[in-house]
Design a protein around this motif. Structure first.
Motif, PDB file in Angstrom:
ATOM      1  N   THR A 372     -21.063 -22.583 -36.603  1.00 14.70           N
ATOM      2  CA  THR A 372     -20.668 -21.900 -35.363  1.00 14.70           C
ATOM      3  C   THR A 372     -19.396 -22.540 -34.789  1.00 14.70           C
ATOM      4  OG1 THR A 372     -23.009 -21.507 -34.994  1.00 14.70           O
ATOM      5  CG2 THR A 372     -21.562 -21.107 -33.125  1.00 14.70           C
ATOM      6  N   THR A 373     -19.384 -23.862 -34.734  1.00 13.71           N
ATOM      7  CA  THR A 373     -18.214 -24.566 -34.180  1.00 13.71           C
ATOM      8  C   THR A 373     -16.966 -24.283 -35.020  1.00 13.71           C
ATOM      9  OG1 THR A 373     -19.740 -26.313 -33.544  1.00 13.71           O
ATOM     10  CG2 THR A 373     -17.405 -26.866 -33.424  1.00 13.71           C
ATOM     11  N   LEU A 374     -17.095 -24.348 -36.344  1.00 11.79           N
ATOM     12  CA  LEU A 374     -15.934 -24.103 -37.212  1.00 11.79           C
ATOM     13  C   LEU A 374     -15.391 -22.681 -37.026  1.00 11.79           C
ATOM     14  CD1 LEU A 374     -16.890 -25.875 -40.571  1.00 11.79           C
ATOM     15  CD2 LEU A 374     -15.025 -26.477 -39.018  1.00 11.79           C
ATOM     16  N   ILE A 375     -16.313 -21.725 -36.888  1.00 13.19           N
ATOM     17  CA  ILE A 375     -15.885 -20.329 -36.716  1.00 13.19           C
ATOM     18  C   ILE A 375     -15.136 -20.187 -35.378  1.00 13.19           C
ATOM     19  CG2 ILE A 375     -16.712 -17.933 -36.418  1.00 13.19           C
ATOM     20  CD1 ILE A 375     -17.728 -18.455 -39.089  1.00 13.19           C
ATOM     21  N   GLN A 376     -15.680 -20.824 -34.333  1.00 11.07           N
ATOM     22  CA  GLN A 376     -15.019 -20.729 -33.019  1.00 11.07           C
ATOM     23  C   GLN A 376     -13.634 -21.365 -33.078  1.00 11.07           C
ATOM     24  OE1 GLN A 376     -18.047 -22.571 -30.665  1.00 11.07           O
ATOM     25  NE2 GLN A 376     -19.122 -20.626 -30.285  1.00 11.07           N
ATOM     26  N   GLU A 377     -13.544 -22.511 -33.751  1.00 13.74           N
ATOM     27  CA  GLU A 377     -12.256 -23.213 -33.847  1.00 13.74           C
ATOM     28  C   GLU A 377     -11.208 -22.415 -34.611  1.00 13.74           C
ATOM     29  OE1 GLU A 377     -14.137 -27.726 -33.807  1.00 13.74           O
ATOM     30  OE2 GLU A 377     -13.169 -26.987 -35.631  1.00 13.74           O
ATOM     31  N   HIS A 378     -11.681 -21.568 -35.566  1.00 11.99           N
ATOM     32  CA  HIS A 378     -10.730 -20.835 -36.410  1.00 11.99           C
ATOM     33  C   HIS A 378     -10.746 -19.336 -36.148  1.00 11.99           C
ATOM     34  CE1 HIS A 378     -11.209 -24.716 -38.406  1.00 11.99           C
ATOM     35  NE2 HIS A 378      -9.936 -24.541 -38.710  1.00 11.99           N
ATOM     36  N   ALA A 379     -11.194 -18.969 -34.960  1.00 16.36           N
ATOM     37  CA  ALA A 379     -11.285 -17.528 -34.630  1.00 16.36           C
ATOM     38  C   ALA A 379      -9.885 -16.939 -34.510  1.00 16.36           C
ATOM     39  CB  ALA A 379     -12.055 -17.350 -33.343  1.00 16.36           C
TER      40      ALA A 379
END
Ligand code: PMP
Length: 379
Positions: A372-379
């Motif tokens: 979830t964090t990685l997806i938010q960081e690379h949205a």
């Protein structure tokens, strides 16, 4: 040192304590070659026979149907190789979601002049009517996997075998060899080899917490011949000194996995459901129905699989971007996903998360949070 959280059990599982202890005990206690006629050889031979008996009892199959091999790739190869050289350019049917140890053989068959039909598996499932349409008077071999290693879909092998047997009867009883690659199934989903009705099946110990480099072939077709030449071990089907510690350890691992199949399935289903819920904002490629709970394939859409998996490695998570049996591009899951008609945008960003009964809720929560964090960081 960073904590490692292992979510790649479809690539290989961690050996169980029992399997490790048995391996060590057999390697240090049974020093003889099972083919030697002295006391140590006889002792080793008895241990080997006992392991075969135990495995046959577990699978409810006769003793002469089991050949110990160096893994599932070799078990698949024995069947394919035997038929490649024996038969005069007939017809073979496989699905396009098979493991590379099958697809590479089929490539060779094509070069040798065999006719090959590759059946599609839309959404990961082979349709009975597609198999029916593919059968011809020249068909001698059908090979369809039981559990897919990239997304986890389970084929109704019994129904597919029935389709072949019905066709055979219509053709006056011509024999078609039906092989299934059951590597991702043993100890994970319940099945009976006899009920499936296959002629042969391939298995590998390291997928059910046994040692690497050992597996077995189930085969009831007398036409199958050995891959290599040498001593007459394994009824001549797999010459070479038997890997006794590996075999005995594998059989113990199989007994453990099959014995606890329902308990483990319940645990793994909970982990699978938890991740599906936490990651519900992503596209899930593995279906819920007729799918092994041990494999969950999801698409992040944001980043290519290789990039995303590397970011997860950096955080201590072991997942896979493809089928992970090798670094070879041909073996990556993307090709399999394309043939399942998964859109390229999803296939390119797919990651395979795979579990074992040792996977904990805490580990799954941590993975969901990291993704979830990685997806938010690379949205
Ligand atoms: N078939 C399938 C479906 C697999 O998942 C694997 C392992 N990745 C194999 C065959 C090959 O097994 P082994 O490593 O024992 O050769």
């Amino acid at each position: 040192m960073q904590e490692i959280r292992y979510f790649d059990s479809a690539a290989t599982t961690i050996m169980s304590r029992t399997a490790l202890d048995v391996y060590q005990h057999v390697a240090s206690t049974y020093i003889g070659n099972p083919s030697s006629l002295h006391a140590e050889g006889i002792k080793a031979k008895e241990k080997l026979d006992q392991a075969r008996e135990d495995l046959c009892a577990l699978l409810s199959v006769p003793k002469e149907t089991i050949t110990f091999t160096g893994g599932a790739s070799e078990a698949n190869a024995i069947v394919f190789n035997s038929l490649v050289w024996r038969l005069q350019k007939p017809h073979v049917i496989i699905s396009n979601i098979e493991h590379s140890s099958i697809t590479e053989y089929v490539r060779l068959m094509k070069q040798l002049g065999w006719k090959v039909t590759t059946i599609n598996a839309p959404g990961g499932f082979i349709k009975r009517e597609d198999l029916r349409k593919a059968l011809t008077k020249q068909t001698r071999l059908v090979s369809l996997m039981l559990v897919n290693n990239v997304v986890g879909t389970i084929q109704d092998i019994q129904a597919l075998v029935e389709e072949v047997r019905t066709y055979e009867k219509e053709q006056g009883g011509r024999k078609i060899h039906f092989h299934t690659d059951a590597t991702q199934a043993l100890g994970k989903i319940p099945f009976s080899l006899e009920s499936l009705g296959v002629d042969s099946a391939a298995f590998s110990a390291h997928k059910f917490h046994g040692p690497k480099g050992v597996g077995f072939l189930y085969n009831i077709d007398p036409a199958i011949e050995s891959l290599s030449r040498g001593g007459g071990q394994e009824n001549g089907l797999r010459p070479g000194t038997e890997n006794l510690p590996g075999i005995v350890s594998m059989v113990e691992a199989a007994k453990e996995a099959v014995g606890k199949i329902a308990e483990h399935e319940k645990q793994v289903k909970q982990i699978n459901t938890l991740l599906r819920q936490r990651l519900s904002f992503l596209q899930t490629i593995s279906p819920i129905e007729s799918c092994s709970p041990y494999i969950l394939n999801i698409a992040t859409k944001n980043l290519p699989s290789e990039v995303f998996t590397r970011m997860l490695y950096d955080k201590g998570f072991c997942v896979s971007s493809g089928s992970a049996c090798s670094n070879n591009a041909k073996q990556k899951g993307e090709g399999v996903l394309a043939s399942m008609q998964v859109p390229p945008s999803l296939a390119k960003s797919s990651i395979r998360i795979s579990f074992s009964a040792d996977t904990t809720t805490e580990e799954a929560e941590a993975l969901a949070e990291a993704i979830t964090t990685l997806i938010q960081e690379h949205a």
